[in-house]
Design an enzyme around this catalytic site. Structure first.
Site, PDB file in Angstrom:
ATOM      1  N   THR A  13       0.815  -1.214   0.000  1.00 21.86           N
ATOM      2  CA  THR A  13       0.000   0.000   0.000  1.00 21.86           C
ATOM      3  C   THR A  13       0.848   1.263   0.000  1.00 21.86           C
ATOM      4  O   THR A  13       0.480   2.276  -0.594  1.00 21.86           O
ATOM      5  CB  THR A  13      -0.941   0.004   1.218  1.00 21.86           C
ATOM      6  OG1 THR A  13      -1.781  -1.152   1.159  1.00 21.86           O
ATOM      7  CG2 THR A  13      -1.810   1.238   1.253  1.00 21.86           C
ATOM      8  N   SER A  53       1.401  -7.547  -1.038  1.00 25.43           N
ATOM      9  CA  SER A  53       1.939  -8.646  -0.223  1.00 25.43           C
ATOM     10  C   SER A  53       1.019  -9.859  -0.202  1.00 25.43           C
ATOM     11  O   SER A  53       1.464 -10.960   0.111  1.00 25.43           O
ATOM     12  CB  SER A  53       2.233  -8.177   1.201  1.00 25.43           C
ATOM     13  OG  SER A  53       1.059  -7.891   1.920  1.00 25.43           O
ATOM     14  N   THR A  86       1.135  -4.665   4.300  1.00 29.51           N
ATOM     15  CA  THR A  86       0.858  -5.057   5.686  1.00 29.51           C
ATOM     16  C   THR A  86       0.168  -6.413   5.813  1.00 29.51           C
ATOM     17  O   THR A  86       0.198  -7.008   6.889  1.00 29.51           O
ATOM     18  CB  THR A  86      -0.010  -3.992   6.384  1.00 29.51           C
ATOM     19  OG1 THR A  86      -1.226  -3.807   5.650  1.00 29.51           O
ATOM     20  CG2 THR A  86       0.731  -2.671   6.485  1.00 29.51           C
ATOM     21  N   ASP A  87      -0.449  -6.918   4.742  1.00 26.65           N
ATOM     22  CA  ASP A  87      -1.206  -8.174   4.857  1.00 26.65           C
ATOM     23  C   ASP A  87      -0.336  -9.337   5.330  1.00 26.65           C
ATOM     24  O   ASP A  87      -0.764 -10.139   6.164  1.00 26.65           O
ATOM     25  CB  ASP A  87      -1.847  -8.544   3.520  1.00 26.65           C
ATOM     26  CG  ASP A  87      -3.112  -7.753   3.242  1.00 26.65           C
ATOM     27  OD1 ASP A  87      -3.511  -6.941   4.102  1.00 26.65           O
ATOM     28  OD2 ASP A  87      -3.713  -7.951   2.167  1.00 26.65           O
TER      29      ASP A  87
END
Length: 327
Positions: A13, A53, A86-87
C-alpha cells in the site's frame, strides 16, 4: 557522520495509488516511495519487487530474505529497512528473523493508506523506520516492525486491524519500543534462539499446511493435506489448543505417518497448552502433537517449514524448532 541505510522496497500500500476504476494498485517505484529523509541518514534504494503482499509466495519471501542478509553484511551499510504490504508483513518479518544473524537488526514498515491520500501514513512510517534502523544498528533486535510510532518484535507482531493506521499489535507482550517526536526509545530486546542459515533451507521449501479447527470439524482438511503431500501440519485449534473428535483422529494418522503436527490457538491472546483430556489438547499431546505456546499459526507454519527444509528427519526438525516455542 551520516548513517547509511539500505531501503529494500517490495511494493504494498505504501507504494500504491488508485487506478481509474478506484482499485488500489501498485504504482510507485522504490525511488519515489522514499520522501523526506531524517537528518544524519543517507538512503540508498534496492527495489526488490513491486507487488501486493497478498500475492507473495514463499519464493518471494526468500528473495527478500536474501536481499536483507546480503545488505546487513555489506561493509558500510549501517541499517536496513524493508517496505512491505501489511497483509503478510508479519510473516516475511518472522521468516527474516529466523535467518538473520544474532547481532543484526532489520526494520519493516508499510502503510495503511495509499500514496495518493493526502493524509497517508506511509511517509511518517518510513521516516520512523529509518530512525529505528539508524539508532539500533548492531543492537541485535532481529526483524522488527515499525508502524504508527510503535516498534514490534517480529515473533509477536500481528496485524490486528484491517484499515486503522495502528495496524499492528503484539498480544500479551506489547511493543519493544516507540518513536516519539523523531526520537527512538527501545525498551526491550527480543529473545532470539539460534535460527537457520538460508543455504541450509535448500531450493524447494517443505510443504506445511495450516488447518483451522471449528465447531464440528470432521478432520477432512487434515486428511486432505496429508494426501496432498504436506510434510507438516499446523493446527489452529480451539481455545487453549483443543481439537474436535474428527480432527484428533486425523492427527493420530499424521503422527503415525511421520508428519509433525504443531498446535496453535485460534485465540489472539494466551498460549496453546495441553490442558484438557477426554478428547482435548492433552490427547493431542498424547498423540504426539507439539504445542507452539503463543506462536500464531502463520508463523508456526514458517517455523516448521524452515525446520523441515533444513532437516529431512522429522524428529531432528522438531528438535531444531523447539527452542522457538517459548514466549
Amino acid at each position: 557522520m551520516s548513517t547509511r541505510v539500505r531501503v529494500i522496497t517490495t511494493g504494498g500500500t505504501i507504494a500504491s495509488r488508485p487506478d481509474p476504476n478506484g482499485a488500489v494498485s501498485i504504482a510507485v517505484s522504490g525511488h519515489d516511495v522514499v520522501g523526506t529523509v531524517p537528518a544524519g541518514v543517507t538512503v540508498e534504494i534496492d527495489e526488490a519487487m513491486l507487488v501486493h503482499s497478498f500475492n507473495l509466495t514463499l519464493d518471494g519471501v526468500r528473495h527478500i530474505a536474501e536481499r536483507v542478509c546480503a545488505a546487513v553484511t555489506e561493509p558500510g551499510v549501517d541499517g536496513v529497512v524493508v517496505t512491505h504490504g501489511t497483509d503478510t508483513m508479519e510473516e516475511t518479518a518472522y521468516f527474516v528473523d529466523l535467518v538473520l544473524g544474532p547481532d543484526r537488526t532489520v526494520v519493516f514498515t508499510g502503510a495503511q493508506r495509499h500514496a495518493g491520500e493526502a493524509d497517508g501514513d506511509g511517509p511518517r512510517n518510513l521516516a520512523d523506520a529509518l530512525r529505528v534502523a539508524a539508532a539500533t544498528a548492531g543492537r541485535g533486535l532481529g526483524a522488527v516492525i515499525a508502524m504508527a510510532g510503535g516498534v514490534h518484535a517480529a515473533r509477536h507482531a500481528t496485524k490486528a486491524h484491517t484499515v486503522a493506521m495502528e495496524a499492528f499489535d503484539s498480544p500479551d507482550h506489547g511493543p519493544i519500543g516507540h518513536v516519539y517526536g523523531g526520537r527512538v526509545r527501545v525498551t526491550a530486546t527480543p529473545v532470539r534462539p539460534a535460527g537457520f542459515d538460508l543455504a541450509e533451507l535448500g531450493g524447494q521449501a517443505a510443504r506445511v499446511d495450516i488447518v483451522p479447527v471449528y465447531l464440528g470439524a470432521d478432520g477432512v482438511h487434515v486428511a486432505a493435506s496429508l494426501a496432498a503431500g504436506a510434510r507438516g501440519i499446523v493446527l489452529e485449534a480451539l481455545g487453549a489448543g483443543n481439537p474436535t473428535p474428527g480432527v484428533l483422529r486425523e492427527v493420530h494418522a499424521c503422527v503415525a505417518a511421520g508428519v509433525p503436527v504443531l498446535v496453535t490457538s485460534r485465540c489472539r491472546r494466551g498460549p496453546a497448552v495441553p490442558l484438557y483430556g477426554r478428547g482435548g489438547g492433552a490427547d493431542l499431546a498424547d498423540a504426539g502433537a507439539v504445542f507452539a505456546d503463543d506462536l500464531g499459526a502463520p508463523k508456526a507454519r514458517l517455523l516448521l517449514t524452515a525446520a523441515l527444509s533444513a532437516e529431512a528427519n522429522p524428529e531432528r526438525a522438531l528438535a531444531r524448532l523447539r527452542p522457538h516455542l517459548t514466549s
